[in-house]
Design a protein around this motif. Structure first.
Motif, PDB file in Angstrom:
ATOM      1  N   ALA A  58       0.826  -1.202   0.000  1.00  0.00           N
ATOM      2  CA  ALA A  58       0.000   0.000   0.000  1.00  0.00           C
ATOM      3  C   ALA A  58       0.863   1.256   0.000  1.00  0.00           C
ATOM      4  O   ALA A  58       0.547   2.242  -0.685  1.00  0.00           O
ATOM      5  CB  ALA A  58      -0.927  -0.010   1.211  1.00  0.00           C
ATOM      6  N   THR A  61       1.808   4.222  -3.585  1.00  0.00           N
ATOM      7  CA  THR A  61       1.654   5.674  -3.645  1.00  0.00           C
ATOM      8  C   THR A  61       2.805   6.339  -4.388  1.00  0.00           C
ATOM      9  O   THR A  61       2.648   7.439  -4.926  1.00  0.00           O
ATOM     10  CB  THR A  61       1.593   6.273  -2.228  1.00  0.00           C
ATOM     11  OG1 THR A  61       2.868   6.170  -1.609  1.00  0.00           O
ATOM     12  CG2 THR A  61       0.551   5.558  -1.374  1.00  0.00           C
ATOM     13  N   GLN A  83     -11.420  -7.182  -0.914  1.00  0.00           N
ATOM     14  CA  GLN A  83     -10.129  -6.788  -1.484  1.00  0.00           C
ATOM     15  C   GLN A  83      -9.298  -7.996  -1.897  1.00  0.00           C
ATOM     16  O   GLN A  83      -8.656  -7.987  -2.950  1.00  0.00           O
ATOM     17  CB  GLN A  83      -9.375  -5.923  -0.473  1.00  0.00           C
ATOM     18  CG  GLN A  83     -10.000  -4.554  -0.252  1.00  0.00           C
ATOM     19  CD  GLN A  83      -9.385  -3.831   0.930  1.00  0.00           C
ATOM     20  OE1 GLN A  83      -9.115  -4.432   1.976  1.00  0.00           O
ATOM     21  NE2 GLN A  83      -9.178  -2.533   0.783  1.00  0.00           N
ATOM     22  N   ALA A 128      -7.170  -4.558   4.281  1.00  0.00           N
ATOM     23  CA  ALA A 128      -7.930  -3.579   5.064  1.00  0.00           C
ATOM     24  C   ALA A 128      -7.141  -3.152   6.301  1.00  0.00           C
ATOM     25  O   ALA A 128      -7.205  -1.983   6.710  1.00  0.00           O
ATOM     26  CB  ALA A 128      -9.282  -4.162   5.466  1.00  0.00           C
ATOM     27  N   GLU A 158      -4.771  -0.489   5.161  1.00  0.00           N
ATOM     28  CA  GLU A 158      -5.426   0.815   5.045  1.00  0.00           C
ATOM     29  C   GLU A 158      -5.630   1.445   6.419  1.00  0.00           C
ATOM     30  O   GLU A 158      -5.430   2.658   6.600  1.00  0.00           O
ATOM     31  CB  GLU A 158      -6.768   0.666   4.342  1.00  0.00           C
ATOM     32  CG  GLU A 158      -6.671   0.304   2.872  1.00  0.00           C
ATOM     33  CD  GLU A 158      -8.034   0.149   2.229  1.00  0.00           C
ATOM     34  OE1 GLU A 158      -8.089   0.116   0.987  1.00  0.00           O
ATOM     35  OE2 GLU A 158      -9.051   0.055   2.962  1.00  0.00           O
ATOM     36  N   HIS A 159      -6.034   0.625   7.388  1.00  0.00           N
ATOM     37  CA  HIS A 159      -6.278   1.117   8.754  1.00  0.00           C
ATOM     38  C   HIS A 159      -4.997   1.669   9.367  1.00  0.00           C
ATOM     39  O   HIS A 159      -4.990   2.750   9.975  1.00  0.00           O
ATOM     40  CB  HIS A 159      -6.841  -0.024   9.593  1.00  0.00           C
ATOM     41  CG  HIS A 159      -7.046   0.306  11.033  1.00  0.00           C
ATOM     42  ND1 HIS A 159      -8.062   1.116  11.476  1.00  0.00           N
ATOM     43  CD2 HIS A 159      -6.351  -0.079  12.149  1.00  0.00           C
ATOM     44  CE1 HIS A 159      -8.000   1.230  12.792  1.00  0.00           C
ATOM     45  NE2 HIS A 159      -6.978   0.515  13.218  1.00  0.00           N
ATOM     46  N   SER A 169      -3.888   4.995   7.494  1.00  0.00           N
ATOM     47  CA  SER A 169      -4.702   6.187   7.748  1.00  0.00           C
ATOM     48  C   SER A 169      -4.692   6.601   9.203  1.00  0.00           C
ATOM     49  O   SER A 169      -4.557   7.790   9.519  1.00  0.00           O
ATOM     50  CB  SER A 169      -6.141   5.948   7.267  1.00  0.00           C
ATOM     51  OG  SER A 169      -6.747   4.888   7.980  1.00  0.00           O
ATOM     52  N   GLN A 185      -3.206   8.609   3.482  1.00  0.00           N
ATOM     53  CA  GLN A 185      -4.402   8.107   2.817  1.00  0.00           C
ATOM     54  C   GLN A 185      -4.014   7.149   1.710  1.00  0.00           C
ATOM     55  O   GLN A 185      -3.396   7.562   0.732  1.00  0.00           O
ATOM     56  CB  GLN A 185      -5.226   9.268   2.252  1.00  0.00           C
ATOM     57  CG  GLN A 185      -5.850  10.142   3.313  1.00  0.00           C
ATOM     58  CD  GLN A 185      -6.659   9.341   4.327  1.00  0.00           C
ATOM     59  OE1 GLN A 185      -7.505   8.518   3.961  1.00  0.00           O
ATOM     60  NE2 GLN A 185      -6.417   9.594   5.619  1.00  0.00           N
ATOM     61  N   PRO A 186      -4.330   5.859   1.870  1.00  0.00           N
ATOM     62  CA  PRO A 186      -3.902   4.859   0.875  1.00  0.00           C
ATOM     63  C   PRO A 186      -4.632   5.022  -0.444  1.00  0.00           C
ATOM     64  O   PRO A 186      -5.712   5.583  -0.507  1.00  0.00           O
ATOM     65  CB  PRO A 186      -4.248   3.516   1.555  1.00  0.00           C
ATOM     66  CG  PRO A 186      -5.315   3.854   2.531  1.00  0.00           C
ATOM     67  CD  PRO A 186      -5.066   5.253   2.993  1.00  0.00           C
TER      68      PRO A 186
END
Length: 399
Positions: free
Chosen positions: A20, A24, A72, A385, A388-389, A392, A398-399
């Motif tokens: 993740a 970016t 996902q 998930a 992402e948690h 963030s 922010q992924p």
């Protein structure tokens, strides 16, 4: 200047976080793994189930992240042509005493919006699994199986393609932190990062201690032992057959799973491992065992769970007891149908000072270091998930 972020641990959660970040394009990402390959421990030793969220306390991180992570993982397998099979799962009540617990699982499942969930009568149960026993069941048709080790390998390759590094044979021996910086020592090398994320699984408490985090929770390793079903008897199980779990114990009990490559394994049980990487009774670490015995919560844990623990240990060393637990769900099962033990897994169970076993995902923040302290099942299902948690909430990204 590009921010340098290190990840300790190349299991599926650590790799999902690294992927993740690498996607970016704004970070210099390095994964440090002590073994010679990725997914060596919990990721590569589980049953491959993609959970649909039946058991988890509504409102918990497990419930929230499992639901998102399942979708996902399914999309990731589709995108990378990895096997993903929705074989479905039955949770079976063997008798009337188990029906109230089945009712509670149904309540949680409906609150968690488990897709396609159905309550089944005996007749409908047998339509789905003709050889299964039971008086009632819940059916989760979208519970699936995958090859998590293959997913982890794909993630590692994606990290490398994005310019990140996955460095193997890099066991972390020391961590020094200062304001906004980390120096991470491995054999003969020191790595400098601006921030560090620890996803060390069975060794998460060890690394947490290196970075100055609390000594609680401690990791208590539990070994899960599987038996293989004879291939000529594979018709006994179409998908997955699970028991109604005992809410007083954080393990599901012996069950049947048809894997993504059509192999059927029976288990796991759950016995205390005598080493963090204690994949057999012969793998013993005096240090690990002594640390568990001297932990303040050891006495309470023993008092609360000695009866269940005794049953699990007895079934581990005496096959007829293991067989009896399995035959309760498939009456046609014969002792010879359990042909051999397959590779065992060791679960990193977080254990508090008061003797309680942590159920939900748990994360600590110590300066520039983020430590996953508890990531039990369904962590593999939830891995993307969880990534992402962590990004963030703990890294402010922010992924």
């Amino acid at each position: 200047m590009t921010e340098r972020i290190g990840i300790v641990g190349a299991g599926i959660v650590g790799l999902a976080i690294a992927q993740a970040l690498a996607r970016t394009g704004d970070f210099d990402v390095t994964v440090l793994e002590k073994e010679a390959r990725v997914a060596t421990h919990q990721t590569g030793h589980n049953s491959g189930v993609v959970h649909a969220g039946l058991y988890y306390q509504p409102g918990s991180l497990k419930a929230e992240l499992c639901a998102r992570g399942r979708a996902q993982i399914r999309e990731y397998c589709r995108e990378h042509s990895l096997p993903y099979r929705e074989t479905g799962k039955l949770v079976v009540a063997l008798n009337g005493d188990e029906v109230p617990r089945l009712d509670e699982i149904e309540r949680r499942s409906r609150f968690n919006a488990v897709p396609g969930l159905a309550r089944l009568s005996v007749e409908r149960l047998r339509d789905i699994e003709p050889h299964a026993a039971g008086v009632a069941a819940l059916h989760s048709p979208h519970t699936a199986v995958v090859d998590y080790a293959a997913i982890a390998e794909t993630m590692a390759n994606q990290i490398r393609k994005a310019g990140g590094r996955v460095l193997l044979n890099q066991e972390v021996t020391a961590v020094q932190t200062s304001a906004g910086a980390c120096l991470v020592s491995t054999a003969g090398t020191t790595h400098a990062f601006d921030r560090l994320v620890v996803c060390a699984g069975l060794h998460s408490d060890t690394i947490a201690k290196l970075v100055g985090a609390s000594d609680s929770p401690r990791i208590l390793p539990f070994r899960g032992e599987y038996w293989s079903l004879a291939p000529e008897r594979n018709e006994l199980v179409r998908g997955m057959i699970y028991p109604v779990p005992d809410p007083a114990f954080p393990f599901l009990g012996v069950h049947f799973t048809r894997g993504v490559y059509d192999e059927i394994h029976v288990g796991p049980n759950a016995v205390p491992a005598l080493a963090r990487e204690g994949y057999s009774w012969g793998r013993i670490s005096v240090r690990d065992t002594w640390e568990s015995l001297r932990w303040p919560g050891a006495g309470k844990l023993a008092r609360d769970h000695w009866r269940m623990g005794g049953k699990e240990i007895a079934a581990s060393v005496y096959k007829p007891l293991y067989f009896k637990a399995a035959q309760a769900f498939i009456p046609e099962l014969r002792p010879s149908d359990l042909t051999h033990r397959t590779t065992a897994g060791v679960r990193a169970q977080a254990w508090a000072r008061d003797g309680s076993l942590l159920d939900d995902f748990a994360v600590d923040q110590v300066g520039p270091v983020t430590v996953l302290r508890n990531a039990p099942s369904p962590a593999a299902t939830s891995s993307m998930a969880i990534a992402e948690h962590v990004l963030s909430r703990y890294l402010g990204i922010q992924p």
